[in-house]
Enzyme design. Structure first.
Site, PDB file in Angstrom:
ATOM      1  N   ARG A  36     -27.030  35.222 -17.961  1.00 15.59           N
ATOM      2  CA  ARG A  36     -27.403  34.044 -17.164  1.00 15.59           C
ATOM      3  C   ARG A  36     -28.807  34.198 -16.570  1.00 15.59           C
ATOM      4  O   ARG A  36     -29.528  33.219 -16.426  1.00 15.59           O
ATOM      5  CB  ARG A  36     -26.392  33.848 -16.046  1.00 15.59           C
ATOM      6  CG  ARG A  36     -25.043  33.399 -16.582  1.00 15.59           C
ATOM      7  CD  ARG A  36     -24.096  33.181 -15.450  1.00 15.59           C
ATOM      8  NE  ARG A  36     -22.791  32.750 -15.903  1.00 15.59           N
ATOM      9  CZ  ARG A  36     -21.842  32.337 -15.080  1.00 15.59           C
ATOM     10  NH1 ARG A  36     -22.057  32.291 -13.784  1.00 15.59           N
ATOM     11  NH2 ARG A  36     -20.681  31.974 -15.544  1.00 15.59           N
ATOM     12  N   ASP A 146     -19.767  22.740  -1.444  1.00 14.00           N
ATOM     13  CA  ASP A 146     -19.959  23.815  -2.428  1.00 14.00           C
ATOM     14  C   ASP A 146     -21.141  24.667  -1.980  1.00 14.00           C
ATOM     15  O   ASP A 146     -22.031  24.191  -1.263  1.00 14.00           O
ATOM     16  CB  ASP A 146     -20.232  23.238  -3.825  1.00 14.00           C
ATOM     17  CG  ASP A 146     -19.965  24.251  -4.932  1.00 14.00           C
ATOM     18  OD1 ASP A 146     -18.904  24.162  -5.586  1.00 14.00           O
ATOM     19  OD2 ASP A 146     -20.812  25.154  -5.136  1.00 14.00           O
TER      20      ASP A 146
END
Ligand SMILES: C[S@@+](CC[C@H](N)C(=O)[O-])C[C@H]1O[C@@H](n2cnc3c(N)ncnc32)[C@H](O)[C@@H]1O
Length: 278
Positions: A36, A146
């Protein structure tokens, strides 16, 4: 070329990620993290993961990079009506039960999607609430939170790939989803009437206090606790429980449980659905 993080950089990163986000980063996740981060290496115009480690740990670029790092380590997979049995429970039990609880005049039924990702869960819950409460005098509100600023921005925009709308029941799709006029765009957007009922905010479940109401009727905290250690899960669950009114419901993801969390105020109703009893 074998582009890897150097060991000491990986260990520092893992510690940083785990302390800030709660997300466990054992050596078994190193390859995934490196994969990533390679996209970030390219975006920053750097050559290797070693350069990336040096930039954040030796050249003082950690604070400006931190937000991106968080986006790299979070898994944001979600769907509309994911784990559909929860939305059946919401429709048939949780909202009718919330309607029976005493509440101040004009106070809405309050739902919270506590690891909302791009908002599919929050909007799914809002669709069900709008449907069930359609003719009732009680209204509702949904909060979605979030850790990742990026997903919160996407959630507020409420634009999704057309295929993402597939799991939305047809009657709800017709009522709550607009299809882009230009068919080539293959996009849908949640209708403004529903968007108005759903607010989003960035929030870290690791924070010691959550700056929101303490009387939510229904809290979704699904598919995030699995990334945390047991002690962190217990702390988060205890804080979430403190924001749930007695008689309210907590929904966890399909592979999550309260095992070992010492939550005596929550009673299991069906697998992964709990009611606050004291
Ligand atoms: C796999 S998604 C789950 C989305 C949705 N709840 C569902 O089940 O479809 C997990 C979400 O948790 C968020 N997350 C991870 N750590 C978090 C934290 N410490 N505080 C708040 N959100 C977090 C991630 O950013 C991600 O969007």
């Amino acid at each position: 070329m074998d582009d890897r993080l150097i060991e000491s950089h990986f260990l520092k990163l893992a510690h940083l990620v785990e302390t800030h986000t709660g997300i466990r980063m054992p050596p078994s996740k190193r390859l995934m993290l490196e994969g990533r981060l390679r996209r970030r290496v390219r975006a920053l115009g750097l050559d290797t993961l070693t350069d990336y480690g040096k930039a954040i740990f030796h050249d003082g670029r950690l604070s400006e990079e931190f937000e991106h790092l968080v986006d790299c380590v979070t898994t944001n997979k979600t769907d509309f009506f994911r784990e559909p049995e929860h939305f059946v429970f919401l429709r048939d039990h949780a909202i009718p039960s919330a309607l029976r609880l005493k509440r101040p005049l004009d106070s809405p039924i309050k739902l919270w999607s506590a690891a909302a990702s791009i908002g599919a869960e929050a909007y799914s819950a809002a669709m069900v609430a709008a449907d069930v409460l359609g003719r009732s005098r009680v209204s509702f509100s949904v909060l979605g939170t979030d850790l990742s600023a990026q997903v919160i921005a996407d959630a507020r925009r409420a634009v999704y790939a057309l295929a993402m709308a597939d799991p939305i029941p047809p009657a709800y799709r017709e009522r709550f989803v607009m299809v882009a006029r230009d068919a080539r765009r293959l996009e849908v957007r949640i209708v403004p009437e529903l968007r108005r009922r759903v607010q989003f905010a960035q929030m870290n479940l690791m924070d010691e206090r959550y700056p929101f109401d303490t009387n939510f009727d229904i809290v979704f905290c699904r598919n995030v606790l699995i990334y945390f250690s047991k002690p962190v899960q217990a702390e988060v669950l205890s804080r979430l429980c403190g924001h749930l009114r007695v008689g309210g419901y907590l929904m966890l993801g399909h592979s999550e449980s309260l095992a070992g969390a010492g939550q005596r105020s929550l009673k299991q109703i069906i697998p992964t659905v709990f009611r606050r009893v004291t």
